[in-house]
Write a protein that holds these residues in place. Structure first.
Motif, PDB file in Angstrom:
ATOM      1  N   ALA A  57       0.828  -1.205   0.000  1.00 28.03           N
ATOM      2  CA  ALA A  57       0.000   0.000   0.000  1.00 28.03           C
ATOM      3  C   ALA A  57       0.866   1.259   0.000  1.00 28.03           C
ATOM      4  CB  ALA A  57      -0.927  -0.002   1.211  1.00 28.03           C
ATOM      5  N   ALA A  58       1.984   1.206   0.706  1.00 28.79           N
ATOM      6  CA  ALA A  58       2.839   2.391   0.828  1.00 28.79           C
ATOM      7  C   ALA A  58       3.852   2.528  -0.297  1.00 28.79           C
ATOM      8  CB  ALA A  58       3.571   2.362   2.176  1.00 28.79           C
ATOM      9  N   HIS A  59       4.350   1.398  -0.813  1.00 29.57           N
ATOM     10  CA  HIS A  59       5.483   1.453  -1.733  1.00 29.57           C
ATOM     11  C   HIS A  59       5.246   0.773  -3.081  1.00 29.57           C
ATOM     12  CE1 HIS A  59       7.707   2.893   1.748  1.00 29.57           C
ATOM     13  NE2 HIS A  59       7.368   1.805   2.410  1.00 29.57           N
ATOM     14  N   GLY A  60       4.095   0.098  -3.256  1.00 24.70           N
ATOM     15  CA  GLY A  60       3.844  -0.565  -4.526  1.00 24.70           C
ATOM     16  C   GLY A  60       4.228  -2.032  -4.488  1.00 24.70           C
ATOM     17  N   TYR A  61       4.568  -2.565  -5.671  1.00 27.24           N
ATOM     18  CA  TYR A  61       4.794  -4.008  -5.811  1.00 27.24           C
ATOM     19  C   TYR A  61       6.146  -4.274  -6.460  1.00 27.24           C
ATOM     20  CZ  TYR A  61      -0.217  -3.952  -4.964  1.00 27.24           C
ATOM     21  OH  TYR A  61      -1.457  -3.730  -4.414  1.00 27.24           O
ATOM     22  N   GLY A  62       6.515  -5.554  -6.491  1.00 22.25           N
ATOM     23  CA  GLY A  62       7.753  -5.945  -7.147  1.00 22.25           C
ATOM     24  C   GLY A  62       8.760  -6.519  -6.170  1.00 22.25           C
ATOM     25  N   SER A  63       9.884  -6.979  -6.712  1.00 23.20           N
ATOM     26  CA  SER A  63      10.871  -7.684  -5.896  1.00 23.20           C
ATOM     27  C   SER A  63      11.538  -6.773  -4.872  1.00 23.20           C
ATOM     28  CB  SER A  63      11.925  -8.337  -6.791  1.00 23.20           C
ATOM     29  OG  SER A  63      12.568  -7.383  -7.601  1.00 23.20           O
ATOM     30  N   LYS A  64      11.715  -5.480  -5.194  1.00 28.13           N
ATOM     31  CA  LYS A  64      12.350  -4.567  -4.234  1.00 28.13           C
ATOM     32  C   LYS A  64      11.487  -4.385  -2.991  1.00 28.13           C
ATOM     33  CE  LYS A  64      14.831  -1.948  -7.791  1.00 28.13           C
ATOM     34  NZ  LYS A  64      14.955  -0.627  -8.476  1.00 28.13           N
ATOM     35  N   VAL A  65      10.184  -4.225  -3.197  1.00 31.07           N
ATOM     36  CA  VAL A  65       9.272  -4.077  -2.054  1.00 31.07           C
ATOM     37  C   VAL A  65       9.182  -5.385  -1.287  1.00 31.07           C
ATOM     38  CG1 VAL A  65       6.916  -3.509  -1.353  1.00 31.07           C
ATOM     39  CG2 VAL A  65       7.983  -2.289  -3.268  1.00 31.07           C
ATOM     40  N   PHE A  66       9.211  -6.502  -2.006  1.00 27.24           N
ATOM     41  CA  PHE A  66       9.186  -7.808  -1.356  1.00 27.24           C
ATOM     42  C   PHE A  66      10.416  -7.998  -0.463  1.00 27.24           C
ATOM     43  CE2 PHE A  66      10.321 -12.402  -1.601  1.00 27.24           C
ATOM     44  CZ  PHE A  66       9.239 -12.907  -0.881  1.00 27.24           C
ATOM     45  N   LEU A  67      11.593  -7.623  -0.946  1.00 23.72           N
ATOM     46  CA  LEU A  67      12.807  -7.717  -0.127  1.00 23.72           C
ATOM     47  C   LEU A  67      12.694  -6.841   1.115  1.00 23.72           C
ATOM     48  CD1 LEU A  67      15.646  -7.730  -2.819  1.00 23.72           C
ATOM     49  CD2 LEU A  67      15.064  -9.568  -1.238  1.00 23.72           C
ATOM     50  N   ARG A  68      12.120  -5.676   0.951  1.00 25.92           N
ATOM     51  CA  ARG A  68      11.898  -4.791   2.099  1.00 25.92           C
ATOM     52  C   ARG A  68      11.014  -5.499   3.135  1.00 25.92           C
ATOM     53  NH1 ARG A  68      11.063   1.325   1.969  1.00 25.92           N
ATOM     54  NH2 ARG A  68      10.348   1.832   4.065  1.00 25.92           N
ATOM     55  N   SER A  69       9.984  -6.210   2.660  1.00 23.63           N
ATOM     56  CA  SER A  69       9.079  -6.913   3.575  1.00 23.63           C
ATOM     57  C   SER A  69       9.799  -8.032   4.322  1.00 23.63           C
ATOM     58  CB  SER A  69       7.887  -7.475   2.803  1.00 23.63           C
ATOM     59  OG  SER A  69       7.091  -6.435   2.270  1.00 23.63           O
ATOM     60  N   LEU A  70      10.681  -8.748   3.632  1.00 25.86           N
ATOM     61  CA  LEU A  70      11.452  -9.799   4.310  1.00 25.86           C
ATOM     62  C   LEU A  70      12.339  -9.208   5.399  1.00 25.86           C
ATOM     63  CD1 LEU A  70      12.589 -12.146   1.378  1.00 25.86           C
ATOM     64  CD2 LEU A  70      10.539 -12.305   2.811  1.00 25.86           C
ATOM     65  N   HIS A  71      12.987  -8.099   5.096  1.00 21.10           N
ATOM     66  CA  HIS A  71      13.821  -7.442   6.106  1.00 21.10           C
ATOM     67  C   HIS A  71      12.965  -6.957   7.278  1.00 21.10           C
ATOM     68  CE1 HIS A  71      16.987  -7.069   2.918  1.00 21.10           C
ATOM     69  NE2 HIS A  71      17.759  -7.284   3.968  1.00 21.10           N
ATOM     70  N   ASP A  72      11.826  -6.339   6.978  1.00 20.40           N
ATOM     71  CA  ASP A  72      10.956  -5.821   8.040  1.00 20.40           C
ATOM     72  C   ASP A  72      10.452  -6.965   8.918  1.00 20.40           C
ATOM     73  OD1 ASP A  72      11.310  -3.321   6.990  1.00 20.40           O
ATOM     74  OD2 ASP A  72       9.298  -3.158   6.113  1.00 20.40           O
ATOM     75  N   CYS A  73      10.139  -8.094   8.294  1.00 23.62           N
ATOM     76  CA  CYS A  73       9.654  -9.247   9.054  1.00 23.62           C
ATOM     77  C   CYS A  73      10.736  -9.763  10.006  1.00 23.62           C
ATOM     78  CB  CYS A  73       9.208 -10.340   8.085  1.00 23.62           C
ATOM     79  SG  CYS A  73       8.465 -11.779   8.881  1.00 23.62           S
ATOM     80  N   LEU A  74      11.930  -9.904   9.480  1.00 23.46           N
ATOM     81  CA  LEU A  74      13.041 -10.359  10.316  1.00 23.46           C
ATOM     82  C   LEU A  74      13.247  -9.425  11.505  1.00 23.46           C
ATOM     83  CD1 LEU A  74      15.622 -12.145  10.770  1.00 23.46           C
ATOM     84  CD2 LEU A  74      16.837 -10.443   9.416  1.00 23.46           C
ATOM     85  N   GLU A  75      13.266  -8.128  11.251  1.00 18.60           N
ATOM     86  CA  GLU A  75      13.548  -7.164  12.311  1.00 18.60           C
ATOM     87  C   GLU A  75      12.424  -7.118  13.343  1.00 18.60           C
ATOM     88  OE1 GLU A  75      14.611  -3.474  10.440  1.00 18.60           O
ATOM     89  OE2 GLU A  75      16.468  -4.313   9.599  1.00 18.60           O
ATOM     90  N   ARG A  76      11.174  -7.312  12.890  1.00 15.75           N
ATOM     91  CA  ARG A  76      10.070  -7.333  13.845  1.00 15.75           C
ATOM     92  C   ARG A  76      10.181  -8.552  14.755  1.00 15.75           C
ATOM     93  NH1 ARG A  76       3.837  -6.975  11.971  1.00 15.75           N
ATOM     94  NH2 ARG A  76       4.662  -4.998  11.154  1.00 15.75           N
ATOM     95  N   LEU A  77      10.516  -9.700  14.179  1.00 16.09           N
ATOM     96  CA  LEU A  77      10.577 -10.932  14.966  1.00 16.09           C
ATOM     97  C   LEU A  77      11.798 -10.977  15.868  1.00 16.09           C
ATOM     98  CD1 LEU A  77       9.446 -13.382  12.164  1.00 16.09           C
ATOM     99  CD2 LEU A  77       8.168 -12.837  14.242  1.00 16.09           C
TER     100      LEU A  77
END
Length: 230
Positions: A57-77
């Motif tokens: 919703a904030a940044h759009g779609y694609g592999s770059k945003v997906f990588l950001r999500s993986l990093h965010d998930c790791l850091e949250r956990l």
């Protein structure tokens, strides 16, 4: 019975070529690697889905945003920033996305060859512009389309703009795709017809309910089935 000349607007990812299945493979490896001590795999996936929903919703779609999500998930956990080793491992896991070769869904090339001789074809896809353009060029399908449109998001206004730009008659226009959320529902809101061709690997965030009583939505099983209707 086939319809007289129509305007056929095609989705790209998971309609013309496989896409989300590659992301799912990366997610499987990522969740295995996380190996959280208290949360099971389903709980981890729900957390990642929530992060992806917010980031798309904030940044759009694609592999770059997906990588950001993986990093965010790791850091949250882990409740801390990722280490350099962890960042390298995430990049390694996602290497398949970066170097993924476009794999056409069976029957797509032959079906488009025939449809292009009968109808006016367009392509409408969402995502990162450069990434989507690369996939379109690699597919070898771009010559079939009178217009190729890459947008950040598909909503009713996007379809209305497409109709206006090309002077389309909405009752002769059909949006063809695998995603109820992006391809079917907003196209119908804009007054277009729609064709739903499900893909078992459709991203969970693209799932929505389609009104089974809507007689302007055609439900097909396989891409080549279009030839029996258009």
């Amino acid at each position: 019975m086939r319809l007289t000349e129509q305007i056929l607007i095609f989705d790209a990812d998971d309609t013309l070529w496989e896409n989300n299945v590659v992301f799912e493979r990366v997610i499987d490896e990522f969740l295995d690697w996380l190996a959280h001590p208290t949360l099971d795999r389903d709980a981890l996936r729900r957390i990642l889905d929530d992060i992806e929903r917010a980031n798309s919703a904030a940044h759009g779609y694609g592999s770059k945003v997906f990588l950001r999500s993986l990093h965010d998930c790791l850091e949250r956990l882990r409740q801390r920033p990722a280490t350099e080793d962890e960042r390298r491992e995430i990049l390694r896991l996602a290497d398949a996305l970066i170097h993924h070769q476009v794999e056409l869904i069976p029957g797509v090339a032959e079906t488009l060859d025939e449809l292009a001789g009968r109808h006016e074809l367009f392509l409408l896809t969402k995502g990162d512009h450069d990434e989507q353009r690369r996939k379109i060029e690699a597919s070898g399908l771009d010559h079939h389309f009178r217009g190729v449109h890459i947008v950040r998001e598909k909503h009713a206004g996007c379809y209305l703009q497409l109709v206006e730009e090309h002077g389309m008659a909405p009752d002769r226009a059909w949006m063809i795709g695998n995603s109820p959320k992006s391809d079917i529902l907003p196209a119908r809101q804009a007054g277009l017809n729609a064709v739903l061709i499900p893909n078992e690997n459709t991203w969970i965030l693209e799932h929505e309910e389609v009104d089974p009583a809507d007689d302007r939505v055609l439900h097909l099983t396989r891409f080549p089935d279009l030839l029996s209707h258009f």
